[in-house]
Design an enzyme around this catalytic site. Structure first.
Site, PDB file in Angstrom:
ATOM      1  N   GLU B  51       0.808  -1.223   0.000  1.00 49.75           N
ATOM      2  CA  GLU B  51       0.000   0.000   0.000  1.00 49.75           C
ATOM      3  C   GLU B  51       0.841   1.272   0.000  1.00 49.75           C
ATOM      4  O   GLU B  51       0.396   2.303  -0.515  1.00 49.75           O
ATOM      5  CB  GLU B  51      -0.967   0.003   1.188  1.00 49.75           C
ATOM      6  CG  GLU B  51      -2.095  -1.017   1.079  1.00 49.75           C
ATOM      7  CD  GLU B  51      -1.731  -2.395   1.633  1.00 49.75           C
ATOM      8  OE1 GLU B  51      -0.536  -2.654   1.913  1.00 49.75           O
ATOM      9  OE2 GLU B  51      -2.656  -3.220   1.789  1.00 49.75           O
ATOM     10  N   PHE B 113     -11.132  -7.860  13.700  1.00 53.03           N
ATOM     11  CA  PHE B 113     -10.070  -8.286  12.784  1.00 53.03           C
ATOM     12  C   PHE B 113      -9.788  -7.179  11.763  1.00 53.03           C
ATOM     13  O   PHE B 113     -10.706  -6.645  11.161  1.00 53.03           O
ATOM     14  CB  PHE B 113     -10.488  -9.568  12.058  1.00 53.03           C
ATOM     15  CG  PHE B 113      -9.443 -10.015  11.058  1.00 53.03           C
ATOM     16  CD1 PHE B 113      -8.174 -10.386  11.469  1.00 53.03           C
ATOM     17  CD2 PHE B 113      -9.730 -10.032   9.695  1.00 53.03           C
ATOM     18  CE1 PHE B 113      -7.212 -10.766  10.542  1.00 53.03           C
ATOM     19  CE2 PHE B 113      -8.772 -10.421   8.771  1.00 53.03           C
ATOM     20  CZ  PHE B 113      -7.517 -10.793   9.196  1.00 53.03           C
ATOM     21  N   GLN B 114      -8.524  -6.852  11.602  1.00 57.11           N
ATOM     22  CA  GLN B 114      -8.066  -5.794  10.698  1.00 57.11           C
ATOM     23  C   GLN B 114      -8.719  -4.449  11.009  1.00 57.11           C
ATOM     24  O   GLN B 114      -8.983  -3.662  10.104  1.00 57.11           O
ATOM     25  CB  GLN B 114      -8.258  -6.194   9.225  1.00 57.11           C
ATOM     26  CG  GLN B 114      -7.337  -7.350   8.843  1.00 57.11           C
ATOM     27  CD  GLN B 114      -7.189  -7.553   7.349  1.00 57.11           C
ATOM     28  OE1 GLN B 114      -8.129  -7.334   6.587  1.00 57.11           O
ATOM     29  NE2 GLN B 114      -6.015  -7.975   6.912  1.00 57.11           N
ATOM     30  N   LYS B 163     -17.443  -1.234   6.094  1.00 54.42           N
ATOM     31  CA  LYS B 163     -17.882  -2.180   5.069  1.00 54.42           C
ATOM     32  C   LYS B 163     -19.411  -2.177   4.929  1.00 54.42           C
ATOM     33  O   LYS B 163     -19.932  -2.264   3.812  1.00 54.42           O
ATOM     34  CB  LYS B 163     -17.386  -3.582   5.431  1.00 54.42           C
ATOM     35  CG  LYS B 163     -17.485  -4.562   4.271  1.00 54.42           C
ATOM     36  CD  LYS B 163     -16.815  -5.888   4.608  1.00 54.42           C
ATOM     37  CE  LYS B 163     -16.870  -6.826   3.401  1.00 54.42           C
ATOM     38  NZ  LYS B 163     -16.311  -8.152   3.707  1.00 54.42           N
ATOM     39  N   MET B 481      24.265   9.125   2.028  1.00 54.93           N
ATOM     40  CA  MET B 481      24.099  10.361   2.792  1.00 54.93           C
ATOM     41  C   MET B 481      24.337  10.110   4.290  1.00 54.93           C
ATOM     42  O   MET B 481      24.890  10.958   4.983  1.00 54.93           O
ATOM     43  CB  MET B 481      22.715  10.957   2.544  1.00 54.93           C
ATOM     44  CG  MET B 481      22.580  12.397   2.995  1.00 54.93           C
ATOM     45  SD  MET B 481      23.779  13.526   2.217  1.00 54.93           S
ATOM     46  CE  MET B 481      22.867  14.113   0.800  1.00 54.93           C
TER      47      MET B 481
END
Lengths: 171, 583
Positions: B51, B113-114, B163, B481
């Site tokens: 993502e 969940f999630q 959802k 760097m």
């Protein structure tokens, strides 16, 4: 190496905001994320449809930081208007405190005498205690609580400051 | 009125808003939306591999096209993986709308969940965010989100959709534009500020335009206006990292980039100027160096669409809150109406030419190793020779600074880099996003061997969508760097900055069906770059460069513009605690 700190000034800010979920977290979080001070913060809705809330924030910082706080608050999407009451002319500020004091005998009489001087009201009493309701500036409330501490202060609840500019106009 | 499901309302809104591409990754809490997008005739979905990749692709798409980037991810890990890219977009003012799935409303707060508190987590890394609990509110919120993301100072907006709200139905009609209750960014400048700025500019003896990403965000017209006002006034122009391309690098008044790795002439001009016109930049610490020594003798005008950027770091004499393009147009109109002519700045230019003669970007060539600066310069030459539209993205580190210094940008929206947040892993997905939005352009990600590995999984995405992006790795086997700062500050104790166990990038390319090219030495450099450009399809170039080169000029943390290090002989290897404590 030591961390340097700047001198702070106290400012009372008044905001109108859309009364939506998370608005308080958004504002409180802005202060913590950017390292600004909050001395007190009050919030309540002020329109009949519950659509707009007024938030009063007492903060402190150098003038440049206060200016940044104003600008940062102003760019939050749900914020309608930000006013620095301290800068915008004479204003009235008040906070309310409930002060519980325990004691018997002479202490009890002295507590009532002092409450009278401060125009505090008794809103609850038992044989050994009072709860006083006091309104005023933060200083006045501080002074009253300080005196009660010497008599038998049990606990204090304070609302934090609300304020409005003087005169007929809205801010 | 016919009712539609929340998922269908979302897709309907995206169509209304002209969205062509969505970068995303499916999961449990966005399945209804993915079903609504299944085989969609006009909205193309790009399936990413992580993502974070989706967010940087959306940024690259947005920065190169001027349209908002759109991301679609699931709840929980989908949303938290997107946080880095969202923060990156906030710091660099990139218009982006991120749609996140959420557990159904009745499960919110139950550690389902999630489940993650997406609006809580993203509250302070978005311009604004929403949790929509009612499908009837969805259309209004989506239109408002795009409006907020793309107007004023652009930025990322998150819309969290549970959802059950995606499945529940509500009457839908296309929302009419309504005035927002509280969000009204000021785009038109107050006349007084424009007046002061023009008069100060006409009277200045040593003026400088200090320009930034705001010029790019304002749209291509703002770059045209910047060129016009520069020509009218004859004043030199420098730019931040984010503003490169707004004024052409081939232009006669160009000083190069300013700041920590800026040119000698740009930083000295800022230091000695009597007037600085800051156009859409924000006096970042990478630009100012030590604040009490920053442009000490100058008056300053600041044009910015975000009031909070003005007087945040540096106090200015004239504040102009406005869209950069609009303010520049007003200044040009007033300049002409007052009949101002360009002042004689020959003394100022003579001083600047003296600083230019330092040739601060020069470096010592090396017969056996490819100097990284040479690799960028040759890449620039080869790209220019193609006559194609070139878009360069970068990761973060030495290679990024060398690209900024040695690749010339003549147009806006062609240089995509993570300036504010400094996100390693930005450049490659940004290149994919840019290629999606600009199918005919030659899109090259200039990368380092360390940062390319941060989102290297997106090679699969480029393969899947036949995107011919090129990755040009300046491989010095170090987080260069970090190593450079360890050399400057910690007496070359290279704590964890060596890139051990690097993959064979050529074999990796082949594993993904790409072409891999290795450039081992100076003799192969030109031909290797040409092969990369001429090869159709995606290409990785593993360009082995001198391992210990450092990026100069450099203003060390806490130093003034006039305390610039020009070459390695000036590096002491240690710093005071005060300087060490600065980023």
């Amino acid at each position: 190496m030591h961390i340097q700190e700047e001198l702070n000034q106290r400012h009372v800010l008044s905001l109108t905001v859309s009364n939506e979920a998370g608005i308080l977290a958004r504002i409180a979080g802005l202060f913590t994320a950017r390292g600004y001070n909050i001395d007190s913060l009050t919030v309540a809705d002020i329109t009949p449809d519950h659509g707009v809330s007024r938030i009063t924030i007492v903060t402190s910082g150098p003038p440049k930081v206060i200016d940044q706080i104003m600008a940062q608050l102003d760019r939050l999407v749900p914020v309608h208007k930000v006013t620095d009451l301290t800068e915008s002319g004479p204003f009235v500020e008040r906070e309310l405190a409930l002060v519980k004091v325990a004691g018997i005998g002479e202490d009890r009489i002295e507590a009532l005498r002092l409450a009278d001087v401060f125009r505090a009201k008794v809103v609850d009493t038992t044989i050994e205690s009072f709860i006083f309701e006091i309104t005023g500036t933060t200083d006045k409330v501080d002074n009253f609580v300080g005196l009660m501490r010497q008599i038998g202060l049990v606990e204090v609840g304070r609302t934090g400051v609300v304020g409005l500019i003087r005169g007929k106009d809205a801010i | 009125m016919a009712e539609k499901s929340g998922a269908d309302i979302l897709v309907e809104c995206l169509l209304d808003l002209g969205v062509e591409v969505v970068f995303g990754y499916p999961g449990g809490a966005v399945l209804p939306i993915y079903d609504a997008l299944f085989n969609h005739p006009t909205i193309k979905h790009v399936l990413v591999r992580h993502e974070q990749g989706a967010t940087h692709m959306a940024e690259g798409y947005a920065r190169s096209t001027g349209k908002p980037g759109v991301v679609l991810v699931t709840s929980g890990p989908g949303a938290t993986n997107a946080v880095t890219g969202i923060t990156d977009a906030l710091m660099d003012s990139i218009p982006m709308v991120v749609i996140t799935g959420q557990v159904p409303t009745q499960l919110i707060g139950t550690d389902a969940f999630q489940e993650a508190d997406t609006v809580g987590i993203t509250r302070h890394c978005t311009k604004h965010n929403y949790l929509v609990k009612d499908p009837a509110r969805l259309a209004g919120v989506i239109h408002e989100a795009f409006h907020i993301a793309t107007t004023g100072r652009p930025g990322p907006v998150v819309i969290d959709i549970p959802k059950n709200v995606q499945i529940a139905t509500a009457p839908y009609k296309r929302p009419e534009p309504v005035a927002h209750a509280s969000y009204h960014p000021q785009t038109k400048a107050d006349a007084a500020g424009i007046d002061s700025a023009v008069e100060m500019l006409a009277a200045a003896e040593r003026p400088v335009f200090y320009t930034g990403g705001g010029v790019i965000n304002s749209g291509p017209e703002a770059s045209t206006l910047l060129r016009e006002i520069a020509a009218l006034t004859g004043a030199p122009v420098t730019s931040t990292l984010m503003g490169l391309g707004a004024y052409p690098a081939t232009g006669p008044q160009w000083l190069g980039m300013l700041g920590m790795h800026g040119t000698y002439e740009a930083n000295y001009a800022m230091n000695q100027a009597d007037l600085i016109i800051c156009v859409g930049a924000r006096f970042d610490d990478r630009v100012t160096g030590r604040l009490d020594a920053f442009a000490p003798g100058s008056r300053k005008v600041h044009i910015d669409i975000d009031r909070s950027s003005i007087n945040k770091i540096v106090d200015v004499d004239v504040a102009i809150v406005a869209d950069v393009g609009s303010a520049l147009a007003d200044m040009i109109a007033l300049w002409k109406a007052r009949g101002h002519e360009a002042a004689n700045l020959s003394g100022w230019w003579a001083q600047i030419d003296g600083w230019r003669a330092k040739k601060s970007l020069d470096y010592a060539e090396n017969a056996t190793d490819i100097m990284p600066q040479r690799a960028i310069a040759d890449l620039y030459t080869a790209c220019t020779a193609t006559g194609k539209d070139i878009i360069i993205t970068t990761e973060v580190g030495q290679h990024q600074m060398w690209a900024a210094q040695h690749f010339g940008f003549d147009a806006p929206n062609k240089w995509l880099t993570s300036g504010g947040l400094g996100t390693m892993g930005y450049g490659f997905p940004a290149a994919i996003g840019a290629q999606m939005g600009n199918p005919d352009s030659l899109v090259i990600c200039v990368a380092g061997d360390a940062s390319i590995q941060m989102n290297i999984q997106e090679m699969g995405t480029a393969s899947q969508y036949r995107l011919p992006v090129k990755i040009f790795i300046l491989n010095n086997e170090y987080m260069g760097m970090v190593r450079q700062w360890q050399e400057l500050t910690y007496q070359s104790r290279y704590s964890n900055s060596y890139s051990d166990s690097l993959p064979d990038f050529v074999k990796l390319a082949e594993a993904y069906g790409w072409t891999g090219i290795r450039i081992d030495g100076p003799a192969d450099l030109e031909s290797g770059i040409r092969a990369m450009i001429d090869t159709p399809g995606p290409v990785i170039v593993d360009c082995r460069v001198a391992k210990l080169s450092n990026c100069f000029p450099m203003i060390p943390s806490g130093a003034a513009h006039t305390e610039m290090l020009l070459d390695p002989s000036q590096v002491k290897g240690s710093m005071t605690d005060e300087a060490k404590a600065l980023v």
